[in-house]
Design a protein around this motif. Structure first.
Motif, PDB file in Angstrom:
ATOM      1  N   ASP A  72       0.851  -1.188   0.000  1.00 55.39           N
ATOM      2  CA  ASP A  72       0.000   0.000   0.000  1.00 55.39           C
ATOM      3  C   ASP A  72       0.887   1.239   0.000  1.00 55.39           C
ATOM      4  O   ASP A  72       2.099   1.152  -0.234  1.00 55.39           O
ATOM      5  CB  ASP A  72      -0.977  -0.005   1.182  1.00 55.39           C
ATOM      6  CG  ASP A  72      -0.274   0.027   2.539  1.00 55.39           C
ATOM      7  OD1 ASP A  72       0.926   0.391   2.603  1.00 55.39           O
ATOM      8  OD2 ASP A  72      -0.931  -0.313   3.543  1.00 55.39           O
ATOM      9  N   GLY A 102     -13.819   6.471  -3.932  1.00 54.94           N
ATOM     10  CA  GLY A 102     -14.757   5.452  -4.406  1.00 54.94           C
ATOM     11  C   GLY A 102     -14.315   4.640  -5.605  1.00 54.94           C
ATOM     12  O   GLY A 102     -15.146   3.979  -6.241  1.00 54.94           O
ATOM     13  N   TRP A 103     -12.997   4.673  -5.913  1.00 53.49           N
ATOM     14  CA  TRP A 103     -12.553   3.918  -7.091  1.00 53.49           C
ATOM     15  C   TRP A 103     -12.335   2.450  -6.751  1.00 53.49           C
ATOM     16  O   TRP A 103     -11.718   2.107  -5.743  1.00 53.49           O
ATOM     17  CB  TRP A 103     -11.257   4.499  -7.649  1.00 53.49           C
ATOM     18  CG  TRP A 103     -10.825   3.781  -8.894  1.00 53.49           C
ATOM     19  CD1 TRP A 103     -11.201   4.072 -10.173  1.00 53.49           C
ATOM     20  CD2 TRP A 103      -9.964   2.635  -8.982  1.00 53.49           C
ATOM     21  NE1 TRP A 103     -10.628   3.176 -11.051  1.00 53.49           N
ATOM     22  CE2 TRP A 103      -9.875   2.285 -10.351  1.00 53.49           C
ATOM     23  CE3 TRP A 103      -9.272   1.872  -8.042  1.00 53.49           C
ATOM     24  CZ2 TRP A 103      -9.111   1.203 -10.804  1.00 53.49           C
ATOM     25  CZ3 TRP A 103      -8.520   0.785  -8.470  1.00 53.49           C
ATOM     26  CH2 TRP A 103      -8.442   0.463  -9.847  1.00 53.49           C
ATOM     27  N   LYS A 104     -12.830   1.592  -7.629  1.00 52.95           N
ATOM     28  CA  LYS A 104     -12.599   0.161  -7.520  1.00 52.95           C
ATOM     29  C   LYS A 104     -12.520  -0.408  -8.919  1.00 52.95           C
ATOM     30  O   LYS A 104     -13.302  -0.026  -9.804  1.00 52.95           O
ATOM     31  CB  LYS A 104     -13.742  -0.501  -6.741  1.00 52.95           C
ATOM     32  CG  LYS A 104     -13.504  -1.965  -6.416  1.00 52.95           C
ATOM     33  CD  LYS A 104     -14.638  -2.512  -5.551  1.00 52.95           C
ATOM     34  CE  LYS A 104     -14.377  -3.961  -5.163  1.00 52.95           C
ATOM     35  NZ  LYS A 104     -15.481  -4.508  -4.330  1.00 52.95           N
ATOM     36  N   PHE A 154     -10.304   3.576  -2.786  1.00 54.49           N
ATOM     37  CA  PHE A 154     -11.742   3.347  -2.612  1.00 54.49           C
ATOM     38  C   PHE A 154     -12.310   4.252  -1.520  1.00 54.49           C
ATOM     39  O   PHE A 154     -13.358   4.871  -1.695  1.00 54.49           O
ATOM     40  CB  PHE A 154     -12.002   1.873  -2.269  1.00 54.49           C
ATOM     41  CG  PHE A 154     -13.455   1.565  -2.038  1.00 54.49           C
ATOM     42  CD1 PHE A 154     -14.335   1.480  -3.109  1.00 54.49           C
ATOM     43  CD2 PHE A 154     -13.951   1.391  -0.755  1.00 54.49           C
ATOM     44  CE1 PHE A 154     -15.679   1.212  -2.903  1.00 54.49           C
ATOM     45  CE2 PHE A 154     -15.291   1.124  -0.529  1.00 54.49           C
ATOM     46  CZ  PHE A 154     -16.156   1.032  -1.616  1.00 54.49           C
ATOM     47  N   TRP A 155     -11.591   4.360  -0.407  1.00 53.17           N
ATOM     48  CA  TRP A 155     -12.099   5.154   0.702  1.00 53.17           C
ATOM     49  C   TRP A 155     -12.059   6.652   0.406  1.00 53.17           C
ATOM     50  O   TRP A 155     -12.942   7.406   0.852  1.00 53.17           O
ATOM     51  CB  TRP A 155     -11.320   4.855   1.976  1.00 53.17           C
ATOM     52  CG  TRP A 155     -11.616   3.489   2.531  1.00 53.17           C
ATOM     53  CD1 TRP A 155     -10.767   2.429   2.619  1.00 53.17           C
ATOM     54  CD2 TRP A 155     -12.865   3.033   3.043  1.00 53.17           C
ATOM     55  NE1 TRP A 155     -11.396   1.338   3.152  1.00 53.17           N
ATOM     56  CE2 TRP A 155     -12.700   1.681   3.434  1.00 53.17           C
ATOM     57  CE3 TRP A 155     -14.124   3.629   3.219  1.00 53.17           C
ATOM     58  CZ2 TRP A 155     -13.734   0.916   3.970  1.00 53.17           C
ATOM     59  CZ3 TRP A 155     -15.151   2.866   3.765  1.00 53.17           C
ATOM     60  CH2 TRP A 155     -14.947   1.530   4.133  1.00 53.17           C
ATOM     61  N   HIS A 156     -11.076   7.098  -0.349  1.00 55.94           N
ATOM     62  CA  HIS A 156     -10.953   8.537  -0.628  1.00 55.94           C
ATOM     63  C   HIS A 156     -11.885   9.003  -1.744  1.00 55.94           C
ATOM     64  O   HIS A 156     -12.453  10.090  -1.661  1.00 55.94           O
ATOM     65  CB  HIS A 156      -9.505   8.884  -0.976  1.00 55.94           C
ATOM     66  CG  HIS A 156      -8.637   9.074   0.223  1.00 55.94           C
ATOM     67  ND1 HIS A 156      -7.718  10.088   0.322  1.00 55.94           N
ATOM     68  CD2 HIS A 156      -8.538   8.385   1.391  1.00 55.94           C
ATOM     69  CE1 HIS A 156      -7.086  10.001   1.484  1.00 55.94           C
ATOM     70  NE2 HIS A 156      -7.561   8.972   2.140  1.00 55.94           N
ATOM     71  N   ALA A 159      -7.083  -0.088  -1.101  1.00 61.68           N
ATOM     72  CA  ALA A 159      -8.202   0.377  -0.267  1.00 61.68           C
ATOM     73  C   ALA A 159      -8.274   1.899  -0.155  1.00 61.68           C
ATOM     74  O   ALA A 159      -9.360   2.478  -0.090  1.00 61.68           O
ATOM     75  CB  ALA A 159      -8.112  -0.241   1.129  1.00 61.68           C
ATOM     76  N   LYS A 160      -7.112   2.568  -0.119  1.00 60.70           N
ATOM     77  CA  LYS A 160      -7.108   4.021   0.074  1.00 60.70           C
ATOM     78  C   LYS A 160      -7.871   4.733  -1.042  1.00 60.70           C
ATOM     79  O   LYS A 160      -8.633   5.680  -0.789  1.00 60.70           O
ATOM     80  CB  LYS A 160      -5.666   4.532   0.144  1.00 60.70           C
ATOM     81  CG  LYS A 160      -5.535   6.030   0.374  1.00 60.70           C
ATOM     82  CD  LYS A 160      -4.060   6.419   0.486  1.00 60.70           C
ATOM     83  CE  LYS A 160      -3.870   7.911   0.571  1.00 60.70           C
ATOM     84  NZ  LYS A 160      -2.437   8.285   0.674  1.00 60.70           N
ATOM     85  N   ASN A 184      -2.798  -3.533  -2.182  1.00 64.41           N
ATOM     86  CA  ASN A 184      -3.940  -3.140  -1.357  1.00 64.41           C
ATOM     87  C   ASN A 184      -4.401  -1.751  -1.820  1.00 64.41           C
ATOM     88  O   ASN A 184      -3.844  -0.730  -1.410  1.00 64.41           O
ATOM     89  CB  ASN A 184      -3.557  -3.096   0.115  1.00 64.41           C
ATOM     90  CG  ASN A 184      -4.697  -2.594   0.994  1.00 64.41           C
ATOM     91  OD1 ASN A 184      -5.827  -2.431   0.529  1.00 64.41           O
ATOM     92  ND2 ASN A 184      -4.407  -2.320   2.254  1.00 64.41           N
ATOM     93  N   GLN A 207      -9.722  15.631  -6.378  1.00 66.62           N
ATOM     94  CA  GLN A 207      -9.807  15.644  -4.910  1.00 66.62           C
ATOM     95  C   GLN A 207      -9.424  17.024  -4.357  1.00 66.62           C
ATOM     96  O   GLN A 207      -8.704  17.777  -5.000  1.00 66.62           O
ATOM     97  CB  GLN A 207      -8.894  14.570  -4.326  1.00 66.62           C
ATOM     98  CG  GLN A 207      -9.211  13.168  -4.809  1.00 66.62           C
ATOM     99  CD  GLN A 207     -10.689  12.852  -4.743  1.00 66.62           C
ATOM    100  OE1 GLN A 207     -11.300  12.886  -3.673  1.00 66.62           O
ATOM    101  NE2 GLN A 207     -11.287  12.571  -5.888  1.00 66.62           N
ATOM    102  N   TYR A 219      -1.676   7.316  -4.394  1.00 70.43           N
ATOM    103  CA  TYR A 219      -2.599   6.201  -4.277  1.00 70.43           C
ATOM    104  C   TYR A 219      -2.089   4.969  -5.024  1.00 70.43           C
ATOM    105  O   TYR A 219      -1.618   5.080  -6.159  1.00 70.43           O
ATOM    106  CB  TYR A 219      -3.970   6.567  -4.866  1.00 70.43           C
ATOM    107  CG  TYR A 219      -4.645   7.724  -4.176  1.00 70.43           C
ATOM    108  CD1 TYR A 219      -5.469   7.518  -3.071  1.00 70.43           C
ATOM    109  CD2 TYR A 219      -4.466   9.021  -4.634  1.00 70.43           C
ATOM    110  CE1 TYR A 219      -6.089   8.591  -2.432  1.00 70.43           C
ATOM    111  CE2 TYR A 219      -5.087  10.097  -4.004  1.00 70.43           C
ATOM    112  CZ  TYR A 219      -5.900   9.875  -2.910  1.00 70.43           C
ATOM    113  OH  TYR A 219      -6.514  10.930  -2.279  1.00 70.43           O
TER     114      TYR A 219
END
Length: 325
Positions: free
Chosen positions: A138, A297-299, A293-295, A290-291, A288, A235, A241
């Motif tokens: 990450d 919403g990208w997946k 996605f949380w910041h 995840a950051k 990983n 952002q 990221y």
């Protein structure tokens, strides 16, 4: 209307990003070392070449970069230029380091010097992490690159971080894991596999010669990843990221799936040549994401199986899917 300058617009990511930005109403400028002589084949394949304002810019030349920024005055700059092959970087280490590291530094310094409110996206790479084993890398994972390409990308990453902190530039790096598409040249292993499998299915008696097929990577779909690039610059604050699917598979699995798409048994058509092995290579790459996605919403919408299917389909039909879901 926002203006974006894409340095390296003729490559895989540059072309897909240009397509995405056009759909969002941007005025898109495409930078290339010699815009009059470059073919821009990928832009043509996506049917967008006529919609891109092509400009000549050599990012290894500070004066060229500064002149271009002052002329275009873009809101966003995407740094996708530079030598992009890990394998080739072992043969051309100096050119790789200069095109990636010096080019990034010139863009940062030119943005600082111009005093224009430009947001910069820098294309980082998972190759900077080196071999993390089963650890899912990450944004906090230390860099230990194992290729000249990885070294160059790591240097560029820290240049961006330094300018962001020292001069308050809006500059973000996307640490992208492997992402593929039909726009890859055949020197990239995924495209080489797809092209050979399709030729064999159509009657060729060739053998597909490869190096280490036991390596494992997190493979994604390039059009998904350029959306993440754009989102980073939307952002409120710049940041770095990891961009990946979060799923790692062996190259052997990719080969099997591609050959299954054309109803062939890969083991009957593939041979291993140890001279293709790199001096140092990564056994496994895990991520990983995840950051992201949380910041914002990208997946990733596509996994490796989807990538294999879409690449084979494009190879056989010539149809591209820049926004495939």
């Amino acid at each position: 209307m926002k203006k974006a300058l894409i340095c390296g617009v003729s490559g895989q990511d540059g072309a897909y990003l240009a397509h995405l930005l056009l759909t969002k109403g941007y005025s898109v400028y495409g930078g290339s070392r010699d815009a009059q002589m470059s073919s821009f084949q990928n832009l043509t394949r996506l049917n967008i070449r006529s919609q891109i304002a092509l400009v000549s810019v050599n990012i290894n030349d500070f004066r060229s970069v500064l002149q271009t920024l002052l002329k275009v005055r873009p809101d966003e700059v995407y740094n996708l230029a530079g030598q992009s092959s890990v394998g080739l970087s072992f043969e051309q280490p100096v050119e790789t380091l200069e095109s990636i590291s010096i080019g990034t530094l010139n863009l940062l310094e030119a943005i600082r010097f111009s005093e224009l409110p430009i947001k910069l996206y820098n294309a980082g790479s998972s190759e900077s992490f080196g071999d993390t084993g089963r650890l899912a890398a990450d944004e906090e994972t230390p860099f230990r690159p194992r290729s000249p390409y990885g070294v160059a990308k790591a240097a560029a990453f820290w240049q961006v971080a330094n300018y962001r902190e020292a001069y308050q530039l809006f500059a973000s790096t996307g640490i992208l894991f492997n992402h593929e598409s039909p726009l890859r040249p055949e020197r990239f292993v995924t495209r080489k596999i797809v092209a050979a499998a399709c030729r064999i299915a159509q009657g060729s008696d060739e053998k597909l010669t490869l190096g280490n097929i036991d390596i494992a990577r997190d493979w994604g779909w390039a059009p998904d990843y350029v959306e993440a690039m754009w989102l980073m610059l939307q952002q409120p604050q710049p940041n770095d990221y990891v961009i990946a699917t979060g799923h790692t598979r062996k190259l052997k699995d990719f080969i099997r799936i591609v050959f299954e798409q054309v109803n062939l048994n890969w083991e009957e058509h593939v041979q291993i040549d140890h001279s293709f092995f790199r001096p140092t290579d990564l056994a496994e790459g895990n991520a990983n994401p995840a950051k992201a996605f949380w910041h914002f919403g990208w997946k990733a919408k596509h996994k490796m199986e989807d990538v294999a299917r879409l690449m084979v389909e494009a190879q056989l039909t010539g149809i591209l899917h820049p926004t495939d879901s």
